[in-house]
Scaffold this active site. Structure first.
Site, PDB file in Angstrom:
ATOM      1  N   GLY A 114      23.134  51.037  55.050  1.00 40.70           N
ATOM      2  CA  GLY A 114      22.391  51.747  56.090  1.00 40.70           C
ATOM      3  C   GLY A 114      21.580  50.815  56.974  1.00 40.70           C
ATOM      4  O   GLY A 114      21.937  49.656  57.179  1.00 40.70           O
ATOM      5  N   HIS A 115      20.465  51.346  57.470  1.00 48.89           N
ATOM      6  CA  HIS A 115      19.689  50.610  58.466  1.00 48.89           C
ATOM      7  C   HIS A 115      18.317  50.169  57.991  1.00 48.89           C
ATOM      8  O   HIS A 115      17.449  49.874  58.804  1.00 48.89           O
ATOM      9  CB  HIS A 115      19.583  51.440  59.758  1.00 48.89           C
ATOM     10  CG  HIS A 115      20.897  51.573  60.462  1.00 48.89           C
ATOM     11  ND1 HIS A 115      21.116  52.445  61.495  1.00 48.89           N
ATOM     12  CD2 HIS A 115      22.068  50.927  60.264  1.00 48.89           C
ATOM     13  CE1 HIS A 115      22.374  52.331  61.903  1.00 48.89           C
ATOM     14  NE2 HIS A 115      22.969  51.427  61.166  1.00 48.89           N
ATOM     15  N   GLY A 116      18.118  50.142  56.691  1.00 44.07           N
ATOM     16  CA  GLY A 116      16.935  49.461  56.211  1.00 44.07           C
ATOM     17  C   GLY A 116      15.760  50.329  55.812  1.00 44.07           C
ATOM     18  O   GLY A 116      15.803  51.553  55.849  1.00 44.07           O
TER      19      GLY A 116
END
Ligand code: NAG
Ligand code: NAG
Ligand code: NAG
Ligand code: NAG
Ligand code: NAG
Ligand code: NAG
Ligand code: NAG
Ligand code: NAG
Ligand code: NAG
Ligand code: NAG
Ligand code: NAG
Ligand code: NAG
Length: 456
Positions: A271-273
């Protein structure tokens, strides 16, 4: 189709009343094969107050329930909702979109209107306790219209979410806005696409709002993607631990209003963190304070630690620590911007006179891992050229990027960063010393990452 009524068996067991206490009620949610199980459940909850306080609402074992329309639990007090069977979204995308667009949609496919002392649990049986979202077909179609938020656990004081398992949700997963004293542990999200060409855009937990893709053009070239944020809210005194998340957007998003949030001992993949933001959109006043992210593996995520606030925002994010983060093949292990704008909408705004959301006491400590800098590599959510996450002048070798505004960033420090790039190129940093008022722990320049005495 089978007629429903003879098949609905609501098994209700009322225990002997305890002295001085209301009787505990156990309500077994009825199931009718081949039909939507939501209307009967909602009618029962609305029709009998013994199910909404001092009660267990049980989705029975060995049963796959059809959650074919949005389900809203009324205000609950001292209630546990146990999901011992499986829950299934409609496989028909149109049906889900109609539910999301309907007037009685309360913001999530399964929503809790609020309450006190509410537990939402699955089961430790690996075969059961899943919510199956049939997301693959949404991702393959790049379907962005009327996507459902999975669960809203909002306005709850003293809550627990545990052992819940979500498989291929079409979009976002949990929203905990307005809740306080909530322990969220041992949950599993598996939103891993079967093929490399389709990408699961979804967030594990949003403390803020759910990000809406307001429009999406498939046929044009280059493809463009527009983001915007919905309403803002926050959660306070939240503890997340032992969660396992494979997804396609933020693993955790902390938004305005959040206070005293801890995320620890968890795993995020794809994902994006671990993110704060975005804050301050359209000049709004944000407030985020006392946030700790620690002991987490970030595997092939786009970002490790991320902060973003919009150009021209107001308010502040204060006391935020990310520590003991292991990152595996991550493009941007640490990325901070006070200068976010929508690259899909136009150029960088001119911000000479506007305010910025302040940041204060940010610590990044003990980051170990590898930077994904393979030439030509694109993260799965990149469908434009340049990618939406493009950073001007970055080399791709940066372990840390601080994109700050002068006089609005106080005490931002990075310590003990141990990184290697996949290509073996020297690890770099981006930082502009005219924007910082303290020793950030490394040489503040666009160049090789060189830690100093504070940063080692
Ligand atoms: C509500 O549930 C209680 C406890 O199971 C039960 O005794 C009662 O009959 C129910 N009332 C109605 C109206 O269904
Ligand atoms: C589970 O459900 C299936 C199908 O209804 C049934 O054959 C089986 O006996 C059930 N197993 C248990 C343990 O209840
Ligand atoms: C809170 O709810 C649980 C059931 O989930 C119950 O066992 C417990 O007694 C409740 N606590 C209070 C203080 O009522
Ligand atoms: C899907 O749902 C829509 C809307 O309810 C309906 O019109 C359509 O017939 C359904 N499609 C299938 C294949 O069942
Ligand atoms: C429950 O759903 C999960 C996820 O879709 C699936 O892997 C599992 O096999 C289901 N359990 C049963 C007993 O069908
Ligand atoms: C919480 O309650 C307030 C007031 O009733 C409402 O405006 C808000 O939408 C609720 N938030 C959530 C997440 O349910
Ligand atoms: C989480 O689940 C695992 C395995 O099911 C269990 O051993 C562990 O005790 C649970 N952790 C917590 C905090 O309950
Ligand atoms: C912060 O949240 C945690 C977890 O919910 C709680 O145990 C702790 O008491 C809270 N701290 C404060 C100062 O409220
Ligand atoms: C990391 O994620 C990749 C998929 O991106 C997966 O193949 C690999 O097994 C994961 N590694 C670990 C240690 O979980
Ligand atoms: C930030 O942390 C410091 C030191 O723990 C504390 O004194 C201060 O009140 C915190 N500020 C906010 C806004 O939470
Ligand atoms: C800038 O911040 C000041 C002080 O907080 C505030 O009074 C003013 O309204 C803000 N300006 C804008 C454009 O948001
Ligand atoms: C990129 O570097 C060039 C040359 O040093 C500089 O002129 C430009 O302002 C930089 N762009 C950004 C966005 O920092």
């Amino acid at each position: 189709m089978l007629s429903i009524s003879p098949l609905i068996v609501a098994l209700v067991v009322a225990s002997t009343p305890l002295q001085g206490a209301q009787a505990w009620t156990t309500f077994s949610v009825p199931h009718a094969p081949g039909a939507d199980d939501v209307p009967a459940l909602m009618a029962a909850l609305q029709g009998n107050s013994s199910y909404t306080s001092d009660a267990s609402i049980v989705f029975a074992p060995n049963t796959t329930y059809n959650v074919w329309s949005p389900l809203t639990f009324p205000i609950l007090t001292n209630v546990e909702v146990r999901i011992e069977g499986n829950l299934s979204y409609p496989q028909n995308i149109t049906l889900v979109q109609e539910g999301v667009a309907s007037s009685n949609y309360s913001g999530a496919w399964i929503a809790f209107a609020g309450g006190n002392n509410v537990t939402l649990s699955g089961t430790e049986d690996p075969e059961w306790g899943w919510m199956d979202g049939y997301g693959q077909q949404w991702w393959d179609d790049m379907q962005q219209t009327n996507r459902p938020q999975g669960w809203k656990f909002g306005n709850i004081t003293d809550g627990v979410i545990t052992n819940l398992k979500v498989y291929k949700p079409p979009a976002w997963n949990f929203l905990t806005s307005g809740s306080t004293n909530v322990h969220i542990y041992n949950n599993t999200i598996i939103a891993r696409s079967d093929n490399a060409s389709s990408f699961p855009f979804n967030t594990y937990v949003s403390l803020q709002s759910y990000r809406q893709f307001t429009s999406y053009r498939l046929s044009s070239s280059p493809k463009t993607l527009y983001y915007s944020d919905g309403w803002n809210a926050g959660g306070t005194n939240l503890l997340f631990e032992h969660n396992y998340v494979v997804n396609g957007d933020d693993c955790l998003t902390v938004g305005s209003g959040a206070k005293n949030v801890t995320w620890r001992n968890s795993y995020c993949e794809g994902g994006h963190g671990l993110s704060i933001g975005s804050l301050g959109k359209g000049g709004s006043v944000a407030m985020v304070q006392d946030i700790l992210f620690e002991n987490t593996i970030m595997n092939t995520t786009l970002y490790g630690a991320r902060y973003k606030s919009w150009t021209g925002g107001n308010g502040a994010a204060i006391n935020v620590t990310w520590r003991n983060i292991m990152f595996m093949d991550v493009m941007f292990p640490i990325y901070v911007t006070q200068n976010y704008w929508d690259q899909g909408v136009g150029g960088k705004p001119n911000s000479s006179s506007t305010n910025e959301t302040h940041i204060e006491n940010f610590l990044f400590e003990n980051f170990v891992g590898t930077i994904q800098n393979t030439p030509g590599y694109k993260e799965g959510s990149c469908i434009s050229d340049p990618c939406w996450y493009y950073v001007a002048n970055a080399t791709g070798n940066e372990v840390i990027i601080l994109d700050l505004y002068p006089d609005t960033a106080l005490n931002v420090v990075a310590k003990n960063l141990y990184a290697q790039t996949l290509t073996g190129a020297p690890v770099a940093a981006m930082c502009n010393s005219s924007t910082t008022s303290n020793d950030v722990g490394f040489e503040c320049w666009d160049g090789t990452y060189i830690p100093d005495a504070i940063g080692m």
